[in-house]
Structures are given as structure tokens and as C-alpha cells.
Design a protein around this motif. Structure first.
Motif, PDB file in Angstrom:
ATOM      1  N   ASN A   1      38.560  38.517  36.832  1.00  0.00           N
ATOM      2  CA  ASN A   1      38.080  38.915  35.508  1.00  0.00           C
ATOM      3  C   ASN A   1      39.133  39.827  34.893  1.00  0.00           C
ATOM      4  O   ASN A   1      39.738  40.639  35.593  1.00  0.00           O
TER       5      ASN A   1
ATOM      6  N   SER B   1      30.704  41.111  41.564  1.00  0.00           N
ATOM      7  CA  SER B   1      32.101  41.474  41.346  1.00  0.00           C
ATOM      8  C   SER B   1      32.367  42.904  41.770  1.00  0.00           C
ATOM      9  O   SER B   1      31.449  43.710  41.938  1.00  0.00           O
TER      10      SER B   1
ATOM     11  N   ARG C   1      34.088  38.366  42.620  1.00  0.00           N
ATOM     12  CA  ARG C   1      35.056  38.345  41.540  1.00  0.00           C
ATOM     13  C   ARG C   1      35.702  39.728  41.476  1.00  0.00           C
ATOM     14  O   ARG C   1      35.099  40.723  41.883  1.00  0.00           O
TER      15      ARG C   1
ATOM     16  N   ARG D   1      39.184  33.936  40.961  1.00  0.00           N
ATOM     17  CA  ARG D   1      38.063  34.893  40.869  1.00  0.00           C
ATOM     18  C   ARG D   1      38.400  36.113  40.013  1.00  0.00           C
ATOM     19  O   ARG D   1      37.723  37.137  40.102  1.00  0.00           O
TER      20      ARG D   1
END
Length: 328
Positions: free
Chosen positions: A123, A33, A91, A121
Motif C-alpha cells: 500500500n 496490514s 499488506r 502486497r
């Protein structure tokens, strides 16, 4: 152990090209990420070391930001749609979103849109904020004393809007009748929520366990501190019949590979945790792995280290250091 890049959108001077290069490399190296930082202002008082509180309200830091008020940085939230369009595998998220600066309903709906733009994707990192001067600039002065309650309501509203075609809420900071908010997120029942904890393990643990959050994010936590946080959260989760093994344990950590050894004596938040030689960083990551860190958020320094070096350091980390860590 997953690897995450904390984009240096907050530093004295940063360019879009530098953010592009770092993001592209993180994608190429198969990082998990990439995250941005939420910083609305730097008061001139910070330049003089006269903030009301030290950074993050952590007593080891000075009442001063590591970036000048006349610095040229980018806001973190508008970068997320850009990251969604630029990447295919990474992400994306902002660590962390200070919820009192944003209307909970608007924030929840915008998250759903960004989740679609990224193909599921996103967060969502959230926290309460700590700088009264920034609350003033965000027209949220009145929320500073109740900022932690605002986080709770934001979580409840996000989870409600994401999981239902229509949703109503009647609370202290939001009060609305049954309403639709457009597209629900692609991720069901919603994007994973990460909670930022900097000072109070028990409060963070209760928040994570009560709302079934996906992860916890700290800052500059030594392996010992990380283990303490993990134990406190595990205790709360076990009381609810849940497991700490289902939780992503993360920390934002300054990262630079040096040619000579650095002093890594435990000085809590001011420790050179991931600043050192290749061997020092290898040993430190092994200690983190044993302490339960699942995802370090690698944070390029605010100054003195050019992005070109950070690019080289990330390659060395992925290609030379991580194989040794994973083999341990």
C-alpha cells in the motif's frame, strides 16, 4: 472492519525484536496490514516546545513531538523491504510518505520493487508533510511552500510510471523525457494509493476523487469527525459518478486497553478514542463502524506502555472485542 497495525518504529526507544514480535502477531491474528511511520528528525527545539508548528499543524497539539530528539527510533521507509521478507499475508505500507523528501521518479520505481518483494502486497500512503525543520534536514526547504503541489505531481508520476513501460513527465518538480523505470508493480495498474488528510476535507476529497485513490487516512478522528470527512469525500466522488463505498476510510488511532474506565469526552484529536476498558473500546468501534470507518490503524502509545502489553491488547482486541463489534 479490517484491522491494521501501526508499528511503533517512532518512539523514544524501540528495538528490532519488538517490531518483529508485533509484526509476527499481526500476521498470526490475520490483520489486514501493517504500517510504518515516516519521521526523519526530531529537532532539539521540539524538546523545548519550540517547533514552528504544532504536530501535524493541528492547533490542539503542542509545538513539540512526543519523542525526544535523542530518542532511538527507526526510519519507516527502509523497514518496508524487511516487512516484505518477514510476512506472507499482511499488506505493508508507510503512513504516510512525505513526498517532498523524495524524488517522485525514484519513489515510484522503488515502490514497484517493494511490490515485487512483497508479492504484490504494497500500500502506498502519501502526504505533504508539515514540519519546516524536517524539510530543512531533507534538503527540501524550497519545497515547503509548494508541498501540496509536489504531492499532486508525485501521484501523477507514480500512476504514469506504474501503468506504462515508458513514461515522460514535464512538470514543476520533475521534467524527464520518455524513459523506462524497470519492473512495473505486480499490482495492476499499481499499488493502491492512500492519501493523508489532516486539516482540509475538501482538498482531500478533490485529491481522492480526481486521481481515483484507494483510501483516505486521518489521525485521531472521533466518529463524528470521521463522518464529516466521509460526507465531504462522498460529495466529491458522487459528482464524478463514483461511490464512497469503494474507498477505504482509515484513521491512525492510539490504542490501549485499560483496567478502569477513561474519560472519553469528545475533545477532538486529544480524545481517548481507543484508550479505555474492553467495553469502552467495543462501544467506540461500533460507533466507528456506523460512521463508516473501514480500517482503524491501531497505534501503540509513544511511551509508558511496554510492547508486551500491546501484544496482549492486540490479542484481546481480535479474540474478545471484534466478535462483539462484528455481531452488532
Amino acid at each position: 472492519m479490517k484491522l491494521a497495525l501501526y508499528l511503533p518504529n517512532f518512539r523514544n526507544h524501540v528495538t528490532v525484536k519488538e517490531l518483529e514480535d508485533l509484526t509476527d502477531l499481526a500476521e498470526e491474528l490475520d490483520f489486514d496490514s501493517v504500517w510504518t511511520l515516516d519521521r526523519i528528525i526530531v529537532p532539539e527545539a521540539s524538546d523545548r516546545g519550540e517547533l514552528q508548528y504544532p504536530f501535524g499543524m493541528m492547533e490542539q497539539f503542542p509545538p513539540q513531538m512526543p519523542v525526544e530528539s535523542r530518542g532511538k527510533w527507526f526510519q519507516g521507509w527502509p523497514l518496508l523491504p524487511w516487512l516484505a521478507a518477514r510476512t506472507r499475508k499482511l499488506r505493508i505500507g508507510m503512513s504516510i510518505t512525505d513526498t517532498p523528501y523524495r524524488s517522485p521518479g525514484v519513489f515510484a520505481a522503488e515502490c514497484a520493487t517493494i511490490d515485487h518483494l512483497s508479492g504484490g502486497r504494497l500500500n502506498v500512503g502519501i502526504g505533504a508533510g508539515w514540519m519546516p525543520e524536517e524539510f530543512d534536514a531533507a534538503s527540501a526547504t524550497h519545497l515547503f511552500p509548494r508541498r501540496h503541489a509536489h504531492v499532486r505531481e508525485t501521484i501523477e508520476i507514480c500512476q504514469g510510471i506504474w501503468a506504462n513501460e515508458t513514461f515522460e513527465y514535464h512538470g514543476e518538480f520533475a521534467d524527464f523525457a520518455p524513459s523506462g523505470f524497470g519492473h512495473q508493480p505486480l499490482q495492476r495498474p499499481g499499488p493502491p494509493i492512500f492519501f493523508s488528510g489532516l486539516k482540509d476535507p475538501k482538498r482531500s476529497a478533490r485529491r481522492v476523487s480526481k486521481y481515483g485513490l484507494a483510501g483516505w487516512i486521518g489521525i485521531q478522528d472521533t466518529p463524528r469527525e470521521l463522518a464529516d470527512w466521509r460526507a465531504a469525500i462522498a460529495q466529491e466522488l458522487e459528482a464524478l459518478g463514483k461511490s464512497i463505498d469503494d474507498l477505504e476510510m482509515s484513521s491512525m488511532i492510539w490504542f490501549t486497553i485499560t483496567d478502569t474506565e477513561t474519560d472519553q469526552t469528545d475533545n477532538r484529536k486529544l480524545t481517548n478514542i481507543l484508550v479505555g476498558t474492553e467495553q469502552q473500546i467495543t462501544d467506540r468501534l461500533k460507533a466507528y463502524q456506523e460512521a463508516g470507518l473501514t480500517m482503524p490503524l491501531l497505534w501503540p502509545p509513544f511511551a509508558d506502555v511496554p510492547v508486551s502489553k500491546t501484544l496482549d491488547d492486540l490479542k484481546r482486541l481480535k479474540n474478545d472485542i471484534m466478535p462483539k463489534v462484528e455481531a452488532s
